[in-house]
Design an enzyme around this catalytic site. Structure first.
Site, mmCIF file in Angstrom:
data_model
loop_
_atom_site.group_PDB
_atom_site.id
_atom_site.type_symbol
_atom_site.label_atom_id
_atom_site.label_comp_id
_atom_site.label_asym_id
_atom_site.label_seq_id
_atom_site.Cartn_x
_atom_site.Cartn_y
_atom_site.Cartn_z
ATOM 1 C CE LYS A 52 -3.838 -2.419 2.162
ATOM 2 N NZ LYS A 52 -4.652 -2.727 3.334
ATOM 3 C CD GLN A 96 -3.521 -4.441 6.358
ATOM 4 O OE1 GLN A 96 -3.593 -3.356 5.777
ATOM 5 N NE2 GLN A 96 -3.966 -5.556 5.810
ATOM 6 C CG ASP A 119 -9.610 -0.200 4.939
ATOM 7 O OD1 ASP A 119 -9.262 -0.615 3.826
ATOM 8 O OD2 ASP A 119 -8.880 -0.245 5.959
HETATM 9 N N1 GUN Z 1 -6.925 -6.937 5.996
HETATM 10 C C1 GUN Z 1 -7.223 -7.653 4.898
HETATM 11 N N2 GUN Z 1 -7.724 -6.851 3.929
HETATM 12 C C2 GUN Z 1 -7.756 -5.603 4.451
HETATM 13 C C3 GUN Z 1 -8.170 -4.355 3.939
HETATM 14 O O1 GUN Z 1 -8.646 -4.218 2.802
HETATM 15 N N3 GUN Z 1 -8.027 -3.297 4.787
HETATM 16 C C4 GUN Z 1 -7.536 -3.422 6.051
HETATM 17 N N4 GUN Z 1 -7.468 -2.325 6.809
HETATM 18 N N5 GUN Z 1 -7.154 -4.576 6.559
HETATM 19 C C5 GUN Z 1 -7.267 -5.659 5.761
#
Ligand code: GUN
Length: 283
Positions: A52, A96, A119
């Protein structure tokens, strides 16, 4: 033989358009920034966070990492989010998941300001997705919808079967397919006769986290198969929830793992971050 849906190429196209939007904002004196919180040292989470951050760099979004130790308390984490909520130089906040077991995810998600929730995990943003009127896209499902669009696949009237009912993928996926006028069936671990249902799918989306669970005899000839899983197989190689070797000969189009759904998820996250900056600057 199925046509491979190239998520990497599509994500690069999306990232190019995000970069153009970031540049336009920069020209108005507005920077775009994303705070990324990671708690503990889960190796998969570390990889996702690094990906990311790298994508942010590519498109000119400033990323700020907050790496907290495994033994961070709920209060410490919430306090950090409060601080980031109050900072005008932070447009998006991402925590995350999964968090270490002693932390409760729900209150953490609910602490993030809805206008910084890139998100789209906050119940308010989830509700907007449910209604079909939303500003922030659920990243993985939105990336999948972009894939279907770019492949010229019309969802209207199709039987779309979603295997998995997670808050991150399964549930919002079903909502986006429904908004696109698909006929949607959601299956999960307690579904009886799963094979009978998956075999009816014109579009099959799988997000369960079980390596190679969908076999060739569970898929209709000519189906479009989207694999949102990312797992390690018995040889420690990356693989999806779909048994690619068995399913690929039956599908008309299929996403590979890696290089399918994963890259488009990140692209949609960055698009949401630009949207957050636009909203916060009243543009
Ligand atoms: N863990 C797995 N996929 C995601 C996501 O798209 N965002 C976040 N914050 N955590 C995750």
């Amino acid at each position: 033989m199925a046509k491979l849906i190239d998520g990497k190429k599509l994500s690069e196209e999306i990232l190019s358009s995000v970069a153009v939007d970031v540049k336009k904002l920069n020209e108005k004196g507005i920077s775009v920034s994303l705070a990324v919180i990671i708690v503990g040292d889960n190796p998969a989470s570390r990889t996702y966070v690094n990906n990311k951050k790298r994508a942010c760099e590519k498109v000119g979004i400033l990323s700020h990492e907050f790496a907290l130790p495994e033994d961070t308390t709920q209060q410490e984490l919430m306090r950090l989010i409060d601080e980031l909520n109050a900072r005008s130089d932070i447009n998006g906040i991402l925590c995350q998941l999964p968090l270490p077991k002693h932390l409760d995810e729900e209150p953490v998600i609910e602490t993030i300001l809805t206008q910084k929730d890139v998100d789209a995990f906050h119940p308010s943003n989830v509700g907007h997705i449910m209604i079909g009127d939303f500003k922030f896209l659920a990243c993985t499902p939105a990336g999948i919808m972009e894939m279907l669009k770019s492949e010229g696949i019309d969802v209207c009237g199709k039987h779309c079967v979603v295997v998995g009912r997670s808050n991150i993928v399964g549930k919002p996926m079903a909502m986006l397919l429904l908004k696109a006028n698909g006929t949607v069936t959601i299956c999960h671990s307690k579904t009886k006769n799963l094979q009978e249902i998956t075999k009816q799918a014109d579009i099959l989306v799988v997000a369960v986290g079980k390596p190679k669970m969908i076999k060739g005899n569970m898929v209709k000839q000519g189906a479009v198969v989207i694999d949102a899983g990312i797992n390690r197989d018995e040889n420690n190689r990356l693989c999806g929830d779909v048994d690619f070797a068995q399913v690929e000969p039956k599908a008309s189009k299929i996403t590979p793992v890696p290089g399918g759904v994963g890259p488009t998820t990140i692209a949609m996250l960055l698009r949401n971050t630009v949207t957050a900056a636009i909203i916060q600057n009243n543009l």
